[in-house]
Design a protein around this motif. Structure first.
Motif, short mmCIF file in Angstrom:
data_model
loop_
_atom_site.label_atom_id
_atom_site.label_comp_id
_atom_site.label_asym_id
_atom_site.label_seq_id
_atom_site.Cartn_x
_atom_site.Cartn_y
_atom_site.Cartn_z
N ALA A 6 0.84 -1.20 0.00
CA ALA A 6 0.00 0.00 0.00
C ALA A 6 0.87 1.25 0.00
O ALA A 6 1.48 1.57 1.02
N PRO A 7 0.91 1.98 -1.13
CA PRO A 7 0.36 1.61 -2.44
C PRO A 7 1.39 0.87 -3.27
O PRO A 7 2.56 0.80 -2.90
N ILE A 8 0.96 0.34 -4.45
CA ILE A 8 1.90 -0.29 -5.39
C ILE A 8 2.68 0.81 -6.09
O ILE A 8 2.09 1.77 -6.62
N PRO A 9 4.03 0.74 -6.08
CA PRO A 9 4.83 1.81 -6.70
C PRO A 9 4.47 2.01 -8.17
O PRO A 9 4.39 1.06 -8.94
N GLY A 10 4.26 3.25 -8.55
CA GLY A 10 3.94 3.59 -9.93
C GLY A 10 2.50 3.40 -10.32
O GLY A 10 2.14 3.63 -11.48
N LYS A 11 1.65 2.95 -9.40
CA LYS A 11 0.24 2.75 -9.69
C LYS A 11 -0.61 3.36 -8.58
O LYS A 11 -0.18 3.44 -7.43
N GLY A 12 -1.81 3.74 -8.91
CA GLY A 12 -2.72 4.28 -7.91
C GLY A 12 -3.59 3.21 -7.31
O GLY A 12 -4.80 3.39 -7.17
N THR A 13 -3.00 2.06 -7.00
CA THR A 13 -3.75 0.92 -6.47
C THR A 13 -3.06 0.37 -5.24
O THR A 13 -1.90 0.68 -4.95
N ILE A 14 -3.79 -0.48 -4.54
CA ILE A 14 -3.26 -1.19 -3.37
C ILE A 14 -3.24 -2.68 -3.70
O ILE A 14 -4.22 -3.22 -4.23
N GLY A 15 -2.13 -3.35 -3.43
CA GLY A 15 -1.99 -4.75 -3.77
C GLY A 15 -2.17 -5.66 -2.58
O GLY A 15 -1.68 -5.38 -1.48
N ILE A 16 -2.87 -6.77 -2.81
CA ILE A 16 -3.01 -7.82 -1.80
C ILE A 16 -2.51 -9.11 -2.43
O ILE A 16 -3.11 -9.61 -3.40
N GLU A 17 -1.42 -9.65 -1.91
CA GLU A 17 -0.82 -10.87 -2.45
C GLU A 17 -1.36 -12.06 -1.66
O GLU A 17 -1.19 -12.15 -0.45
N VAL A 18 -2.00 -12.98 -2.38
CA VAL A 18 -2.63 -14.15 -1.77
C VAL A 18 -2.00 -15.41 -2.36
O VAL A 18 -1.95 -15.55 -3.59
N PRO A 19 -1.51 -16.35 -1.55
CA PRO A 19 -0.92 -17.58 -2.08
C PRO A 19 -1.97 -18.43 -2.80
O PRO A 19 -3.12 -18.52 -2.37
N ASN A 20 -1.54 -19.08 -3.89
CA ASN A 20 -2.40 -20.01 -4.61
C ASN A 20 -2.49 -21.33 -3.85
O ASN A 20 -1.53 -21.77 -3.22
N LYS A 21 -3.65 -21.96 -3.93
CA LYS A 21 -3.81 -23.24 -3.26
C LYS A 21 -3.00 -24.34 -3.95
O LYS A 21 -2.59 -25.30 -3.33
N ARG A 22 -2.82 -24.19 -5.27
CA ARG A 22 -2.01 -25.16 -6.03
C ARG A 22 -0.86 -24.42 -6.70
O ARG A 22 -0.96 -23.99 -7.85
N PRO A 23 0.24 -24.25 -5.99
CA PRO A 23 1.38 -23.51 -6.58
C PRO A 23 2.01 -24.28 -7.73
O PRO A 23 1.94 -25.52 -7.79
N GLN A 24 2.62 -23.55 -8.62
CA GLN A 24 3.24 -24.11 -9.82
C GLN A 24 4.76 -24.11 -9.68
O GLN A 24 5.34 -23.16 -9.14
N ILE A 25 5.39 -25.18 -10.15
CA ILE A 25 6.85 -25.27 -10.10
C ILE A 25 7.44 -24.41 -11.23
O ILE A 25 7.02 -24.51 -12.38
#
Length: 828
Positions: free
Chosen positions: A419-438
């Motif tokens: 909060a905030p994302i650099p260079g953007k007028g947004t706020i980012g929420i990073e959520v882990p995927n239930k099935r991550p990819q290698i």
């Protein structure tokens, strides 16, 4: 389509000759090579014996050849018995004649290759020796048969005789000679382009005799008393030369340039400025008479361009030096050595999961009175980024404080809010995927971004949230600090760093110094120690350093190498290693002054915390010095630790390691230590990392490279032509400040109790006097005087200078702590 080699065996007998084999034991390879060597010697003895015994055994061998058995008292007389006689008869009489000796010679090469005595390309030798044997068999059958008519077998064997008869029936005897001559010249041309020059010279010798350029340099004594007269004469001569230089020459004839440094018998420094040699170029058959201090150059009338194989002095100086010599045939590892996972080709987008997370995030924000205008999801290999555009009047801090509530609603392992994302007028929420990819190493190195990169030391680390390949240039960072708890991917990250450099650099361009206190992390790289390692001469047998005492010597050695390289850069007038190497390649450096091509050196230290606990400041001091100064001379450091505490990663180290690579850590304090902010404690592990080299960290999923892949890469590199021994580092410079250690009062128990406190006080204030110690510690003058003598004896302060304060010889506390630690180690 590239063939997968995930099940590729390590170095084996079959691989030594180009094929796979079930054997994978070095001892088996050596024993089989020894057997082949002995068989080849046996065959050679049998063939040599055949010259003297073959005629007596001829009838028996001919009968055996036609399947007849003779009941006779006669026996085989070959030195190697009946088997030796049969082998020699088959190779020499039935097949190839005298050239058949090439067959056991090739078996000797195969044996030496399997025994790892020589590293050669067997396929190249096989085809070359096979063609030579066939050509010699036909040539001997054609030309040596009349000369050696008394020999009981054909010199070219039945094979050569048959080929001669068939070819003469088709093209005749002259045609056979033309074929033999053409094939010989074609083969020699393939082996060396010098064949073309020899043929041209043999067919037109007059051209090469008349196209020589003759340089005549005459030296005369210079009378310095008549310098003014000589200067005037020189000016007149230069005017005349400038008028005659174009006479008789074509208009497009290039003006000759003569550098006096190319002539060993002229010393420019000894000539006065007004008596410089002048240049005269004529087109006459006789050289122009040279006056005093003149350089005469004679050029033939009809000058022609030299052949492609002729290289003169100007060509040599204009052709850049190849920094890859003498290992120009070294080939970098192929992508077939790496695993490719099928799931990487399939998009891993679960729309139901994304919609559900989206609904929960909106619900939680609305329940706390936070309204949003828009939400956008970006799916990465392990993390999905939800970008929120808040409504007008919504405070960012209000959303940031809802981090735990959002994580609870999503039932996620851990989320991170930007909060905030650099260079953007947004706020980012990073959520882990239930099935991550290698994210495989193959997918990273096979990208266009990596293949076409112009970075000096490219580190291909993995993929970002937007599935872009993430790369950084270690030469610009210039030092990297890696931290992460046990099992979170730190070791895999170090292997990814090494692998990406191995795929991009030549052994002449890069050397590693690997420090492994655990003794097992980097042991897999021992096979490429000759190609890519650098160490002290005493560590050549174990170039991967595991002993703490050797670590200290190696770091001090790197400091000495750093100082030496700076001296060379100063002489060359270069600011950094890239400029220096460019000057070296383009013949702009004097090799007699010690100039040479400089490879980059990457120092990778694993478990730095263990080294600090063992050796303390003694290791921190050279590391800090290298980190501060070594960037310009191409020495870069990567330090890894499990627990990034302030005792391990001190402020001095952090200040000089701008690059940070943080895997998941156990606490927010550790995250602030490594990144100067929280976030690393919220990662999900398994290679999930934050990379910081600027304002904001970038979240990256580290590329996965496992041990079998590394072994395949090392096996491949070890088979390529390259150095057979690690690069030698210079001997470390001994610290003379503690030169009194070992004499007299070097036992720390015999020193004054106030010794350490007094030493620290003097170093901090950079003022040393007996009265200052007397006042500081409230002691008598005599004791303060004895204490000052001990400080002088230990090399901390200089000698007394009357009433003036003594000179403080140690400039910082790190050096003082190293000295005290050395005293304690001596006592222990």
């Amino acid at each position: 389509m590239a063939r997968k080699k995930s099940d590729r065996k390590p170095k084996s007998i079959g691989e030594a000759v180009g094929f796979r084999n079930i054997f994978s034991n070095e001892k088996t390879d050596f024993l089989l090579g020894l057997i082949l060597l002995l068989i080849a010697i046996y065959v050679i003895i049998a063939m040599v014996s055949y010259f003297s015994t073959g005629q007596d055994d001829q009838s028996i061998l001919e009968s055996l050849r036609h399947g007849e058995w003779i009941n006779s008292n006669r026996s085989i007389t070959n030195y190697c018995g009946s088997i030796g006689a049969i082998v020699a008869y088959t190779l020499m009489s039935v097949n190839f004649g005298l050239p058949a000796f090439i067959i056991p010679a090739f078996i000797v090469l195969v044996g030496l290759k399997l025994m790892s005595i020589y590293t050669i390309n067997l396929w190249k030798w096989f085809f070359g020796m096979m063609l030579t044997m066939i050509w010699c068999s036909i040539t001997f059958a054609k030309f040596l048969t009349p000369v050696m008519g008394n020999l009981f077998f054909n010199p070219g064997g039945n094979h050569g005789l048959f080929c001669v008869q068939q070819l003469e029936n088709i093209v005749g005897a002259p045609g056979l000679i033309v074929i033999l001559l053409f094939t010989a010249l074609a083969f020699l041309t393939y082996l060396s382009a010098e064949t073309i020059f020899i043929i041209r010279k043999a067919m037109n010798p007059v051209k090469y005799l008349t196209s020589k350029v003759k340089f005549t340099v005459t030296n005369h004594e210079i009378d310095t008393a008549d310098s003014e007269h000589n200067a005037a004469a020189d000016n007149n001569e230069e005017t005349e030369d400038s008028n005659t230089i174009n006479q008789g020459l074509p208009e497009d004839f290039p003006a000759p340039v003569v550098d006096l440094t190319d002539f060993g018998n002229i010393d420019k420094d000894t000539l006065p400025a007004n008596a410089a040699p002048t240049l005269s170029v004529t087109n006459n058959s006789e050289p122009q008479t040279a006056n005093d201090n003149r350089l005469t150059v004679e050029i033939a009338k009809n000058e022609e361009k030299a052949g492609s194989a002729v290289v003169n002095l100007e060509d040599i100086l204009s052709t850049p030096i190849d920094p890859l010599e003498p290992f120009t045939k070294y080939k970098k590892p192929t992508l077939e050595l790496l695993k490719k996972y099928d799931e990487e080709d399939k998009p891993n987008v679960d729309m139901e999961e994304i919609k559900a997370n989206n609904a929960r995030i909106v619900e939680v924000l609305n329940s706390f009175g936070v309204s949003i205008r828009e939400i956008k999801a970006t799916v990465g290999p392990t993390i999905t980024l939800y970008e929120i555009t808040p409504a007008e009047g919504v405070r960012i801090s209000k959303i940031r404080n809802l981090e735990d509530d959002i994580a609870l609603s999503l039932s996620a392992l851990g989320i991170r809010i930007i909060a905030p994302i650099p260079g953007k007028g947004t706020i980012g929420i990073e959520v882990p995927n239930k099935r991550p990819q290698i994210v495989s190493m193959e997918s990273i190195l096979n990208s266009k971004k990596f293949k076409e990169t112009k970075m000096e030391l490219p580190l291909a680390l993995g993929k970002t949230i937007t599935n872009e390949v993430f790369m950084v240039d270690l030469a610009k960072i210039p030092h990297l600090l890696v931290a992460g708890a046990t099992g979170q991917g730190k070791s895999v990250g170090l292997n990814a760093i090494i692998t990406s450099l191995l795929y991009k650099k030549h052994p002449n361009e890069l050397k590693f110094v690997l420090v492994d206190p655990k003794k097992v992390e980097f042991s897999v790289y021992h096979k490429i120690s000759g190609h890519f390692m650098a160490c002290l001469p005493e560590n050549e047998e174990e170039p991967i350093i595991t002993d703490v005492t050797k670590v200290v010597r190696t770091l001090n050695s790197l400091c000495a190498l750093m100082d030496h390289r700076y001296d060379l850069l100063k002489m060359a007038g270069a600011k950094n290693l890239k400029e220096y190497n460019a000057k070296f390649v383009n013949h702009k450096l004097d090799l007699t002054k010690g100039h040479d091509y400089m490879p980059y050196i990457v120092v990778i230290i694993d478990e730095f915390g263990d080294l600090i606990m063992t050796a303390g400041k003694e290791i921190e001091l050279p590391i800090a010095r290298i980190a501060q100064l070594a960037r310009a001379v191409g020495i870069h450091m990567v330090i890894a630790t499990q627990r990034p505490t302030t005792k391990i990663i001190t402020g001095n180290i952090k200040a000089n390691f701008p690059g940070r690579m943080a895997f998941r850590v156990s606490s927010q304090i550790d995250s602030r230590t490594i990144l100067d902010r929280s976030g690393a404690n919220q990662l999900v592990g398994r290679g999930d990392l934050l990379f910081l080299n600027g304002n904001e960290p970038v979240r990256v999923q580290c590329a996965f490279v496992d041990t079998p892949e590394i072994e395949h890469i090392n096996d491949y590199i070890s088979e390529e032509p390259g150095p057979i021994e690690p690069m030698e580092l210079p001997e470390p410079i001994e610290d003379n400040s503690g030169g009194s250690i070992g004499d007299g009062a070097t036992d720390i128990s015999s020193l004054d109790p106030y010794f350490e406190e007094a030493a620290h006080a003097i170093v901090l204030s950079q003022q040393g006097s007996t009265s200052m110690i007397q006042r500081r510690f409230s002691i008598g003058y005599n004791r303060a005087g004895r204490l000052m003598d001990q400080l002088e004896h230990m090399g901390i302060v200089g000698t007394a200078q009357g009433s003036k304060p003594r000179e403080v010889l140690i400039q910082d506390e790190n050096q003082l702590n190293a000295l005290i630690m050395q005293l304690r180690n001596r006592q222990a």
